[in-house]
Motif scaffolding. Sequence first.
Motif, short mmCIF file in Angstrom:
data_model
loop_
_atom_site.label_atom_id
_atom_site.label_comp_id
_atom_site.label_asym_id
_atom_site.label_seq_id
_atom_site.Cartn_x
_atom_site.Cartn_y
_atom_site.Cartn_z
N GLY A 263 84.50 36.68 -10.30
CA GLY A 263 83.22 36.45 -10.10
C GLY A 263 82.46 38.08 -9.93
O GLY A 263 83.06 39.09 -10.32
N THR A 264 81.32 37.94 -9.57
CA THR A 264 80.58 39.28 -9.41
C THR A 264 79.60 39.10 -8.10
O THR A 264 79.07 38.21 -7.78
CB THR A 264 79.70 39.11 -10.70
OG1 THR A 264 80.41 39.27 -11.76
CG2 THR A 264 78.93 40.75 -10.67
N ASP A 265 79.63 40.34 -7.77
CA ASP A 265 78.61 40.55 -6.40
C ASP A 265 77.27 41.08 -7.06
O ASP A 265 77.34 42.00 -7.92
CB ASP A 265 79.02 41.45 -5.40
CG ASP A 265 80.22 40.90 -4.63
OD1 ASP A 265 80.25 39.57 -4.28
OD2 ASP A 265 81.24 41.61 -4.28
N TYR A 266 76.22 40.66 -6.51
CA TYR A 266 74.79 41.18 -7.08
C TYR A 266 74.12 41.71 -5.62
O TYR A 266 74.19 40.94 -4.63
CB TYR A 266 73.85 39.95 -7.55
CG TYR A 266 74.43 39.59 -8.96
CD1 TYR A 266 73.86 40.37 -10.04
CD2 TYR A 266 75.44 38.81 -9.22
CE1 TYR A 266 74.34 39.78 -11.39
CE2 TYR A 266 75.89 38.41 -10.55
CZ TYR A 266 75.37 39.05 -11.63
OH TYR A 266 75.62 38.82 -12.84
N GLU A 267 73.40 42.79 -5.92
CA GLU A 267 72.45 43.19 -4.96
C GLU A 267 71.13 43.29 -5.69
O GLU A 267 71.05 44.20 -6.76
CB GLU A 267 72.99 44.67 -4.06
CG GLU A 267 73.77 44.34 -3.12
CD GLU A 267 73.96 45.64 -2.34
OE1 GLU A 267 73.02 45.77 -1.21
OE2 GLU A 267 74.72 46.38 -2.32
N ILE A 268 70.15 42.87 -5.19
CA ILE A 268 68.87 42.76 -5.82
C ILE A 268 67.88 43.42 -4.94
O ILE A 268 67.60 43.04 -3.73
CB ILE A 268 68.48 41.30 -6.09
CG1 ILE A 268 69.74 40.58 -7.06
CG2 ILE A 268 66.96 41.41 -7.09
CD1 ILE A 268 69.95 41.22 -8.27
N ILE A 269 67.20 44.30 -5.36
CA ILE A 269 66.01 44.98 -4.44
C ILE A 269 64.50 43.71 -4.93
O ILE A 269 64.21 43.69 -6.06
CB ILE A 269 65.54 46.25 -4.84
CG1 ILE A 269 66.68 47.25 -4.44
CG2 ILE A 269 64.36 46.64 -4.27
CD1 ILE A 269 66.34 48.71 -4.72
N ILE A 270 64.08 43.27 -3.97
CA ILE A 270 62.71 42.69 -4.25
C ILE A 270 61.57 43.52 -3.64
O ILE A 270 61.72 43.79 -2.38
CB ILE A 270 62.88 41.07 -3.37
CG1 ILE A 270 64.23 40.38 -3.70
CG2 ILE A 270 61.60 40.26 -3.46
CD1 ILE A 270 64.03 39.04 -3.11
N ASN A 271 60.65 43.52 -4.53
CA ASN A 271 59.50 44.45 -4.11
C ASN A 271 58.52 43.83 -3.70
O ASN A 271 58.52 42.51 -3.59
CB ASN A 271 58.93 45.17 -5.51
CG ASN A 271 59.98 45.95 -6.12
OD1 ASN A 271 60.76 46.85 -5.60
ND2 ASN A 271 60.27 45.74 -7.26
N GLU A 272 57.48 44.44 -2.93
CA GLU A 272 56.45 43.55 -2.33
C GLU A 272 55.39 42.87 -3.32
O GLU A 272 54.98 41.66 -2.69
CB GLU A 272 55.69 44.84 -1.50
CG GLU A 272 54.68 44.39 -0.63
CD GLU A 272 53.71 45.03 0.34
OE1 GLU A 272 52.57 45.43 0.11
OE2 GLU A 272 54.60 46.02 1.16
N ASP A 273 55.51 43.32 -4.32
CA ASP A 273 54.56 42.37 -5.29
C ASP A 273 55.33 41.38 -6.01
O ASP A 273 54.82 40.79 -6.66
CB ASP A 273 54.23 43.19 -6.55
CG ASP A 273 55.20 43.98 -7.36
OD1 ASP A 273 56.52 43.58 -7.25
OD2 ASP A 273 54.88 44.94 -8.32
N GLY A 274 56.59 40.94 -5.52
CA GLY A 274 57.24 39.78 -5.73
C GLY A 274 58.30 40.09 -7.09
O GLY A 274 59.19 39.35 -7.24
N THR A 275 58.27 41.31 -7.64
CA THR A 275 59.01 41.63 -8.70
C THR A 275 60.26 42.06 -8.19
O THR A 275 60.38 42.40 -6.87
CB THR A 275 58.50 42.83 -9.61
OG1 THR A 275 58.46 44.01 -8.68
CG2 THR A 275 57.43 42.21 -10.08
N ASN A 276 61.46 41.95 -8.84
CA ASN A 276 62.72 42.37 -8.14
C ASN A 276 63.51 43.19 -9.66
O ASN A 276 63.35 43.30 -10.57
CB ASN A 276 63.57 41.11 -8.37
CG ASN A 276 63.73 40.34 -9.22
OD1 ASN A 276 64.79 40.70 -10.17
ND2 ASN A 276 63.12 39.26 -9.48
#
Length: 515
Positions: A263-276
């Motif tokens: 499998g794979t681990d993900y780390e996502i940054i979520i920006n204030e404008d809703g984009t990632n």
Amino acid sequence: MKNKIRILFIILILSVLLSVNAFGAASVNVTLPEFDVRINGIEIDNKNREYPLIVYKNITYFPMTYHDSRFLSLEAHWDNSSGLKINRNSEIGTYVDTYSAANKNNYTASVPSFKVEVNGKIIDNSQEQYPLLLFRNVTYFPLTWRFAVDEFEWNYNFSKEEGLEISNTYTRKVNIKEVKLPVAEKTSFYNSAFTISGDYFYYEGEKGVIYQSPVSNPSQKKAVYQLPLGDYGGKDATNAMAGLRTIDDKVRLSYHVGGVTMGTDYEIIINEDGTNEIFDQGYSHKIDMGYAVVRVDQWAPPFPNNLAVKLMGEQEYRTIGDPKYYYGRVKRNSEGSSPNDDMVLVGYDIYVLACDLEDTNSTSGIYKVDINTGETVRMFEESAVKFIYNYDIIYFMDMEGYLYQYNTHANDSKAEKVTDFKVSDFTVLNMIPYYITKESNNLMVFRNGKEESLNPGGSVKKFINNHGYLCFIFDESSSSDYKMMVFDEYGNNIYKTDKNIKHVSINEERLFYIK
């Protein structure tokens, strides 16, 4: 004549009996204050308050209700055998009041005879010039200098023009508040599916949707991410387990998809404008300090020479450090080894856990790696399975469970033992270690230097250390008085509650919790 005397005697006896309440206490006359009263800056409506302040012998009396006492950093406990116990603490509760029909100006109160202790000192109410009073089944304390200032440590001012002003000497900077959000109920391997950053809450709702809600209006929400299905995405698959954290004022969404090894681990940054954007993916741990990005690979099976760096302006990672070591890994003798995320970049030095899996006699330790030269130095000979860097001091737990500290500016390579007993986990806030001891069956939390548990009987479920505050959440089955406690950087217990808490997030002098 004799009959008149007998009648007068009976009336006298009846009047005495009628002036005694259920506690064997005489009745006294009290009045409502004729002056303004403010508590912690809030104007008190004594005319309509269910438990108004009252006046007896020209002394103002304060009601020790649950909310009133906590609003002024006091803690009141009552039971039939030990009576009333009042203790000072640094918690500041929320102002709560209830109102009744308009109060009269004159009432009758009573002088209770039950046991009373203030900060561990027994109060003999029968000898008090201004005794404690009982009014509407609530105990009232006289606002004399002895109680208000010496025992309760309140600021206490009175003038004919301004009236009475009462406030705490200790002022809590962080704003602690309950928030109601429909966070999905499911077990997660991550810290929590709830966090706060800037002006928004972020949480996982139903069907794996990550929502953003304004702090000013939590009922509004906007979907900002859809979690994929986990467990290979089969027909019985559910959405991937997720965690939300705020790191360096950025929201990090973490989740895993697929099997354990493939499998794979993900780390996502979520920006204030809703984009990632993807911060990292794969079995790894990564830190980004702007001038340098450090990454350690943690694939299974493990492999050595797995530490890499990318300086500002560089396009590709380059491996650094002694190539024989397995970085970001803890060696546990016969138990094998496991990945570890304890890694910090200080200037141009990386502090990281590492081990030599080929040398059967070696232990995992803390190493310093120069990101420019690759020079690799073991800091001290003691083994280490976890460490925290705090103000140039490395606090670490060895393989047996003993806690140590090491000054990175020291000229020698010796670590100092902090505990002579074993701990199962620990954290550090402002150079103050807090730890969970193995002697308490890995349940109770202690502060270094204190023999008594911070919350006797409490079973620690998790702790959050962020933005200069430390929050402990205790299991709801704990026999302790409190289910959540918050400490500031000086070790002051600034908040505690007996409510069962599920999620907590701390950011910018704000702590929000969800029951």
